[in-house]
Motif scaffolding. Sequence first.
Motif, PDB file in Angstrom:
ATOM      1  N   ALA A  56       0.995  -1.371   0.092  1.00  0.00           N
ATOM      2  CA  ALA A  56      -0.100  -0.062   0.043  1.00  0.00           C
ATOM      3  C   ALA A  56       0.818   1.236  -0.036  1.00  0.00           C
ATOM      4  N   LEU A  57       2.062   1.224   0.360  1.00  0.00           N
ATOM      5  CA  LEU A  57       3.003   2.242   0.311  1.00  0.00           C
ATOM      6  C   LEU A  57       3.967   2.143  -0.803  1.00  0.00           C
ATOM      7  N   THR A  58       4.658   0.858  -1.271  1.00  0.00           N
ATOM      8  CA  THR A  58       5.657   0.833  -2.085  1.00  0.00           C
ATOM      9  C   THR A  58       4.946   1.130  -3.609  1.00  0.00           C
ATOM     10  N   LEU A  59       4.093   0.494  -3.784  1.00  0.00           N
ATOM     11  CA  LEU A  59       3.441   0.541  -5.135  1.00  0.00           C
ATOM     12  C   LEU A  59       2.722   1.696  -5.696  1.00  0.00           C
ATOM     13  N   PRO A  60       1.709   2.269  -4.641  1.00  0.00           N
ATOM     14  CA  PRO A  60       1.390   3.551  -5.063  1.00  0.00           C
ATOM     15  C   PRO A  60       2.272   4.664  -5.021  1.00  0.00           C
ATOM     16  N   GLY A  61       3.376   4.645  -4.329  1.00  0.00           N
ATOM     17  CA  GLY A  61       4.333   5.560  -4.399  1.00  0.00           C
ATOM     18  C   GLY A  61       5.219   5.851  -5.446  1.00  0.00           C
ATOM     19  N   PHE A  62       5.440   4.484  -6.167  1.00  0.00           N
ATOM     20  CA  PHE A  62       5.984   4.447  -7.733  1.00  0.00           C
ATOM     21  C   PHE A  62       5.076   5.223  -8.648  1.00  0.00           C
ATOM     22  N   ARG A  69      16.718 -14.578   1.628  1.00  0.00           N
ATOM     23  CA  ARG A  69      16.349 -14.202   3.267  1.00  0.00           C
ATOM     24  C   ARG A  69      16.965 -12.839   3.536  1.00  0.00           C
ATOM     25  N   SER A  70      18.057 -12.505   2.759  1.00  0.00           N
ATOM     26  CA  SER A  70      18.643 -11.330   2.949  1.00  0.00           C
ATOM     27  C   SER A  70      17.996 -10.072   1.982  1.00  0.00           C
ATOM     28  N   LEU A  71      17.225 -10.215   1.189  1.00  0.00           N
ATOM     29  CA  LEU A  71      16.611  -9.131   0.517  1.00  0.00           C
ATOM     30  C   LEU A  71      15.024  -9.640   0.272  1.00  0.00           C
ATOM     31  N   GLY A  72      14.205  -8.896   0.899  1.00  0.00           N
ATOM     32  CA  GLY A  72      12.709  -9.160   0.640  1.00  0.00           C
ATOM     33  C   GLY A  72      12.080  -8.657  -0.573  1.00  0.00           C
ATOM     34  N   ALA A  73      10.765  -9.247  -0.896  1.00  0.00           N
ATOM     35  CA  ALA A  73      10.150  -8.726  -2.077  1.00  0.00           C
ATOM     36  C   ALA A  73       9.750  -7.383  -1.966  1.00  0.00           C
ATOM     37  N   GLY A  74       9.370  -6.877  -0.522  1.00  0.00           N
ATOM     38  CA  GLY A  74       9.152  -5.406  -0.168  1.00  0.00           C
ATOM     39  C   GLY A  74      10.330  -4.563  -0.957  1.00  0.00           C
ATOM     40  N   ASP A  75      11.583  -4.920  -0.529  1.00  0.00           N
ATOM     41  CA  ASP A  75      12.713  -4.266  -1.084  1.00  0.00           C
ATOM     42  C   ASP A  75      12.596  -4.011  -2.859  1.00  0.00           C
ATOM     43  N   VAL A  76      12.242  -5.274  -3.375  1.00  0.00           N
ATOM     44  CA  VAL A  76      12.266  -5.215  -4.821  1.00  0.00           C
ATOM     45  C   VAL A  76      11.223  -4.133  -5.205  1.00  0.00           C
ATOM     46  N   LYS A  77      10.032  -4.228  -4.560  1.00  0.00           N
ATOM     47  CA  LYS A  77       8.897  -3.291  -4.808  1.00  0.00           C
ATOM     48  C   LYS A  77       9.284  -1.919  -4.787  1.00  0.00           C
ATOM     49  N   PRO A 113      16.599  -3.930   8.698  1.00  0.00           N
ATOM     50  CA  PRO A 113      15.990  -3.706   7.584  1.00  0.00           C
ATOM     51  C   PRO A 113      16.722  -2.993   6.459  1.00  0.00           C
ATOM     52  N   HIS A 114      16.275  -3.279   5.210  1.00  0.00           N
ATOM     53  CA  HIS A 114      17.204  -2.532   4.062  1.00  0.00           C
ATOM     54  C   HIS A 114      16.487  -1.270   3.583  1.00  0.00           C
ATOM     55  N   GLY A 115      15.073  -1.264   4.016  1.00  0.00           N
ATOM     56  CA  GLY A 115      14.268   0.026   3.402  1.00  0.00           C
ATOM     57  C   GLY A 115      15.055   1.269   3.644  1.00  0.00           C
ATOM     58  N   PRO A 116      15.096   1.524   4.913  1.00  0.00           N
ATOM     59  CA  PRO A 116      15.640   2.904   5.690  1.00  0.00           C
ATOM     60  C   PRO A 116      17.081   3.289   4.744  1.00  0.00           C
ATOM     61  N   ALA A 117      17.742   2.299   4.290  1.00  0.00           N
ATOM     62  CA  ALA A 117      18.970   2.623   3.603  1.00  0.00           C
ATOM     63  C   ALA A 117      18.828   3.071   2.321  1.00  0.00           C
ATOM     64  N   MET A 118      17.888   2.469   1.713  1.00  0.00           N
ATOM     65  CA  MET A 118      17.453   2.637   0.334  1.00  0.00           C
ATOM     66  C   MET A 118      16.674   4.128   0.255  1.00  0.00           C
ATOM     67  N   CYS A 119      16.019   4.470   1.188  1.00  0.00           N
ATOM     68  CA  CYS A 119      15.308   5.919   1.236  1.00  0.00           C
ATOM     69  C   CYS A 119      16.349   6.945   1.651  1.00  0.00           C
ATOM     70  N   ALA A 120      17.196   6.507   2.756  1.00  0.00           N
ATOM     71  CA  ALA A 120      18.241   7.699   2.968  1.00  0.00           C
ATOM     72  C   ALA A 120      19.033   7.961   1.515  1.00  0.00           C
ATOM     73  N   ALA A 121      19.563   6.597   1.098  1.00  0.00           N
ATOM     74  CA  ALA A 121      20.585   6.827  -0.179  1.00  0.00           C
ATOM     75  C   ALA A 121      19.820   7.821  -1.222  1.00  0.00           C
ATOM     76  N   THR A 122      18.728   7.550  -1.602  1.00  0.00           N
ATOM     77  CA  THR A 122      17.812   8.229  -2.690  1.00  0.00           C
ATOM     78  C   THR A 122      17.704   9.774  -2.127  1.00  0.00           C
ATOM     79  N   ALA A 149      14.894  -1.883  -9.812  1.00  0.00           N
ATOM     80  CA  ALA A 149      13.875  -3.345  -9.495  1.00  0.00           C
ATOM     81  C   ALA A 149      14.606  -4.604  -9.984  1.00  0.00           C
ATOM     82  N   THR A 150      15.047  -4.570 -11.231  1.00  0.00           N
ATOM     83  CA  THR A 150      15.538  -5.893 -11.934  1.00  0.00           C
ATOM     84  C   THR A 150      16.801  -6.336 -11.086  1.00  0.00           C
ATOM     85  N   VAL A 151      17.855  -5.173 -10.593  1.00  0.00           N
ATOM     86  CA  VAL A 151      18.850  -5.415  -9.650  1.00  0.00           C
ATOM     87  C   VAL A 151      18.413  -6.343  -8.462  1.00  0.00           C
ATOM     88  N   TYR A 152      17.323  -5.898  -7.947  1.00  0.00           N
ATOM     89  CA  TYR A 152      17.056  -6.163  -6.737  1.00  0.00           C
ATOM     90  C   TYR A 152      16.290  -7.473  -6.660  1.00  0.00           C
TER      91      TYR A 152
END
Length: 215
Positions: free
Chosen positions: A89-95, A131-139, A196-205, A119-122
């Motif tokens: 509900a956050l990842t896909l509408p955000g895109f 186990r190290s990278l979830g589907a939510g990170d891909v989205k 979690p990897h999401g905070p790092a993705m947002c911070a880097a962006t 997304a292809t890389v992820y």
Amino acid sequence: MWWLISVGAIAGAGAGWCARRTASTFVGNRTVRCGWCESLCAAGVAVTVWCGVLGRDPEPALLPVAALFWWWCVSLVATDWCARRLPNALTLPGFAVIVVLACAAGRAPAALVGGALLATVYLGLHLCAPRSLGAGDVKLALGVGAAAAMGGGGAWVWAALLAPTFTAAAGCVALVRARWRRSRSTPDAPSSPNLPHGPAMCAATVLALLATHLP
């Protein structure tokens, strides 16, 4: 200039309050602490407006777009940090919203390509090590990749490289802390960090985009 930055800080605080309420709907019984979402968004929107004022081509819609983008990022960070999940509900509408904004700015091709590439890389990493990278990170990679690409190829590369660097650095700190706690015979010390990897993705962006607005 200073009055606009002050307005940005106030708008950011409101966006942070909304982000905390949004994250609270996804974290279940866990509590999102009051204050840090508001502070982070207030500082983030104010800095974004400041960078936009100093930039060569200030955009009149920067303030509302910045408040919306910071709300999205902080909502994701708080949810992933507290519940270890990135809701669809956050990842896909955000895109989708980022693509719409890119169309309005005439940067839709760059946003679509940037989102698809990251997304292809992820996705490849997720298939190799789920186990190290979830589907939510891909989205989420769709949205942050599209957003970073709107800042140019350099911003996209920096965002893509900084995200795993931030997570790796945080993992090293957490691992050292866990070993120190075990050495002091703390019974509840985890054997390995689960970050979690999401905070790092947002911070880097965010950092990559802010750098593109500097003169």
